[in-house]
Design an enzyme around this catalytic site. Structure first.
Site, PDB file in Angstrom:
ATOM      1  N   ASP A  43       0.936  -1.239  -0.030  1.00 31.50           N
ATOM      2  CA  ASP A  43       0.123  -0.020  -0.170  1.00 31.50           C
ATOM      3  C   ASP A  43       0.788   1.098   0.061  1.00 31.50           C
ATOM      4  O   ASP A  43       2.045   1.063   0.412  1.00 31.50           O
ATOM      5  CB  ASP A  43      -0.761   0.097   1.126  1.00 31.50           C
ATOM      6  CG  ASP A  43      -1.676   1.252   1.492  1.00 31.50           C
ATOM      7  OD1 ASP A  43      -2.376   1.548   0.374  1.00 31.50           O
ATOM      8  OD2 ASP A  43      -1.572   1.914   2.656  1.00 31.50           O
ATOM      9  N   ASP A 100      -1.667  -0.647   5.843  1.00 26.62           N
ATOM     10  CA  ASP A 100      -2.039  -0.002   7.087  1.00 26.62           C
ATOM     11  C   ASP A 100      -3.483   0.438   7.476  1.00 26.62           C
ATOM     12  O   ASP A 100      -3.727   0.367   8.578  1.00 26.62           O
ATOM     13  CB  ASP A 100      -1.104   1.138   7.420  1.00 26.62           C
ATOM     14  CG  ASP A 100      -1.497   2.170   6.390  1.00 26.62           C
ATOM     15  OD1 ASP A 100      -1.490   1.977   5.332  1.00 26.62           O
ATOM     16  OD2 ASP A 100      -1.874   3.339   7.389  1.00 26.62           O
ATOM     17  N   ASP A 124      -7.271  -1.785   3.323  1.00 24.56           N
ATOM     18  CA  ASP A 124      -6.041  -2.818   3.173  1.00 24.56           C
ATOM     19  C   ASP A 124      -6.506  -4.207   3.765  1.00 24.56           C
ATOM     20  O   ASP A 124      -5.953  -5.181   3.337  1.00 24.56           O
ATOM     21  CB  ASP A 124      -4.852  -2.454   3.761  1.00 24.56           C
ATOM     22  CG  ASP A 124      -4.392  -1.420   2.845  1.00 24.56           C
ATOM     23  OD1 ASP A 124      -4.233  -0.988   1.773  1.00 24.56           O
ATOM     24  OD2 ASP A 124      -3.810  -0.287   3.707  1.00 24.56           O
TER      25      ASP A 124
END
Length: 640
Positions: free
Chosen positions: A333, A537, A541
């Site tokens: 990410d 995080d 996600d």
């Protein structure tokens, strides 16, 4: 004070752990009283240890036998333990009863660990469900009324005040505000929302009050889809787990079949007497019990977990150690993972006669009255500079902020806003700010009144979510470890995503993704590379973290849901620890393979000795327990 309902809840949630603990205590007391010569008390305590510690394994083993017509290791353990106890009573060798109880204790501990893993999954789902409020403030006949989320109907009008969570996906019918969507979509900057824009449940409203209209059922909201995706991804058993279960059942079937054969056929084939036959059959069940095989794995994995914890790497279960050592592709990410997740002023360019201090002073004097994240970043950058207070400060939504500083009118905002007062922006500064914007940075201009007339440019600032200093080096180390493909998946825009990817050395970028899109990318990578890691995080996600072979979450910047869903947590948000975790995974699997060879070798030697009649049961138990101790000590090497 504990009430009956509290005890019932505790027993239900932690009954397996309690059973293992009580079994261990009873086993110790039984061993102690046996050595004191109190045979009656010893038998009573050891019987209780058998019943309490072995109940769950016996139930599962019998259920598998009755419903699936298959034997598993749970049932084999019970047979071996009862066989040892029976032989101990028959020959008055009571230490054999202790050995049987130890077998039961080992499996009770294993059941407790499995129960913990299941409870962790349930907690992650509950954490997701707690991200939205239980009630929404709706308008009915001109009056505000709080109603439960599940009672909302399409067409209801919802009021959301500044700072509140959006209760469900809806459309704005009145109002203007900025929404923090980082946890849902991964966008690094708050997004401006106005009439007809869609807002998502779980996002945080900024400074403006909003009137929303529900355009689809609350159960269809983005956050609810995230919950369902996490549930689905976490309930799918990985192939390695299915292989282990098949191996255990086949092993148990073979051992039990051979045990029955040895208990019945030798008198007819080799002319053994029945006492020798039963003795050898029970010895076979004891030495063939898979305790050494189990000890070959768990101590090694637990040692690696402890080693990782000392280095700020939290492994949530041992199975992930194997997988992280086999990772061939990694998806990162962007916001909060490759970047810090916090806006910072990264460039300050003064114009003409002004200095950087002048630019920061003018901007901070106004932005100190703003709650906007960009304003907070500017104030933080000017923390060591003294500025005077501004008067008549006024925020212009979507444009900027203005006010009077020392009798001069000052404006801070985007180029369009400043262009209303300074028609011809300096070309060289425009070229520079366009370059910043191509890098995904947000540009803020500063202008003020001239002493003569009109306005003049003081300078410009660039604000961005900064790339982590260790990100580029981490990507290089992962490539050296043999990771075949490294990609970025983010909900942020293409321009910002490619800028960050270029800075850290990632070639392939997937931008502007919703949670289900990230899940799809992970699935595609798994079809190509099998073992895929995901590093993230945010709430957005969570499905991808759950779907990935190994989910890795940032411990400081990560949301509660990401932390609960992930298999590995980097407690200090140090990306370089990913390579350390991969090394631990590879080393632990190497030791596990060594231990399995030793364990199977001991079992084979003991079985041969038993068939040839050269060992008795005590020697068999010593060999069996000795191999267990040996592989356990081998596994503890990873504590270094």
């Amino acid at each position: 004070m504990l009430y009956p309902q509290h005890l019932t809840k505790f027993t239900k949630e932690h009954g397996d752990t309690l059973a293992a603990l009580v079994c261990g205590v009873l086993l110790f007391l039984g061993w102690f009283t046996l050595h004191l010569g109190w045979l009656g008390w010893a038998m009573l305590l050891l019987t209780a240890a058998y019943v309490i510690g072995g109940y769950e394994s016996a139930r599962e083993g019998l259920t598998t036998l009755v419903k699936e017509k298959q034997l598993d290791v749970d049932l084999l353990m019970i047979v071996a333990a009862l066989g040892a106890a029976s032989l101990g009573l028959w020959r008055r060798e009571y230490h054999l009863i202790i050995d049987g109880a130890i077998l039961i204790l080992i499996f009770a501990i294993s059941g407790a660990l499995e129960g913990y893993a299941m409870r962790r999954t349930e907690r992650s789902i509950r954490s997701l469900m707690s991200l939205t409020p239980d009630t929404a403030r709706i308008l009915r006949q001109g009056r505000e009324e709080l109603v439960p989320i599940h009672q909302l109907q399409v067409g209801d009008e919802i009021i959301v005040k500044p700072g509140e969570l959006i209760p469900t996906d809806a459309l704005i019918v009145s109002g203007y505000s900025t929404l923090n969507q980082a946890a849902i979509t991964g966008e690094s900057l708050p997004v401006e929302k106005t009439v007809n824009d869609e807002v998502f449940a779980g996002t945080i409203n900024g400074y403006g009050a909003l009137k929303l209209k529900l355009h689809k059922p609350a159960s269809s909201s983005l956050i609810q889809r995230v919950i369902r995706l996490v549930e689905q991804a976490q309930t799918e058993a990985p192939p390695s787990q299915e292989f282990i279960e098949r191996f255990e059942r086949k092993y148990a079937l073979i051992i039990v079949t051979l045990g029955v054969f040895l208990a019945i056929m030798p008198p007819f084939i080799w002319g053994w007497d029945w006492e020798t036959t039963i003795y050898r059959a029970l010895t076979f069940l004891v030495v063939a019990s898979p305790c050494a095989l189990m000890a070959a794995i768990m101590p090694t994995l637990l040692s690696a977990i402890a080693n990782g914890a000392r280095q700020g790497i939290l492994f949530k279960n041992g199975a992930q150690l194997e997988k992280i050592g086999q990772v061939r592709a990694i998806a990162f990410d962007k916001t909060g993972t490759l970047t810090t997740g916090e806006l910072q002023v990264c460039e300050v360019i003064p114009y003409g006669k002004y200095s950087q201090t002048d630019v920061l002073t003018a901007a901070a004097s106004l932005e100190s009255y703003s709650e906007h994240p960009i304003g907070k970043a500017i104030v933080q950058a000017a923390a060591n500079i003294d500025w005077v207070g501004a008067l008549e400060v006024q925020a212009i939504p979507g444009k900027g902020i203005s006010g009077i500083i020392q009798d001069q009118q000052v404006m801070v905002g985007n180029a369009a806003f400043i262009g209303e007062y300074v028609p011809e922006l300096p070309q060289d500064l425009q070229n520079l700010t366009q370059f910043w914007e191509q890098e995904g940075k947000t540009v803020v201009w500063v202008a003020q009144t001239r002493r003569e007339d009109g306005y003049e440019i003081v300078g410009a600032l660039a604000i961005a979510d900064m790339v982590r200093t260790e990100a580029a080096e981490t990507i290089k180390r992962l490539r050296k470890l043999g990771v075949a493909e490294i990609v970025m998946i983010t909900g942020d825009n293409q321009r910002t995503a490619h800028s960050v990817a270029q800075a850290v050395g990632i070639d392939r970028v997937y931008a502007e993704l919703l949670p289900e899109d990230k899940l799809s990318v992970i699935s595609d990578l798994q079809q190509k590379y099998q073992t895929v890691a995901m590093v993230g995080d945010g709430i957005n996600d969570a499905p991808a973290l759950a779907q990935a072979s190994v989910g890795i979450a940032m411990g400081v910047a990560g949301s509660d849901v990401a932390l609960e869903t992930a298999d590995v947590v980097l407690m200090a948000d140090k990306l370089e620890k990913i390579a350390v975790a991969m090394h631990l995974g590879r080393r632990s699997q190497s030791i596990v393979k060594q231990n399995i060879v030793v364990a199977l070798g001991f079992i084979l030697l003991l079985l041969i000795g038993n068939f040839l009649g050269n060992i008795n049961l005590p020697i068999g138990v010593i060999g069996h327990e000795g191999s267990t101790v040996l592989v356990t000590l081998s596994g503890l090497r990873l504590l270094k």
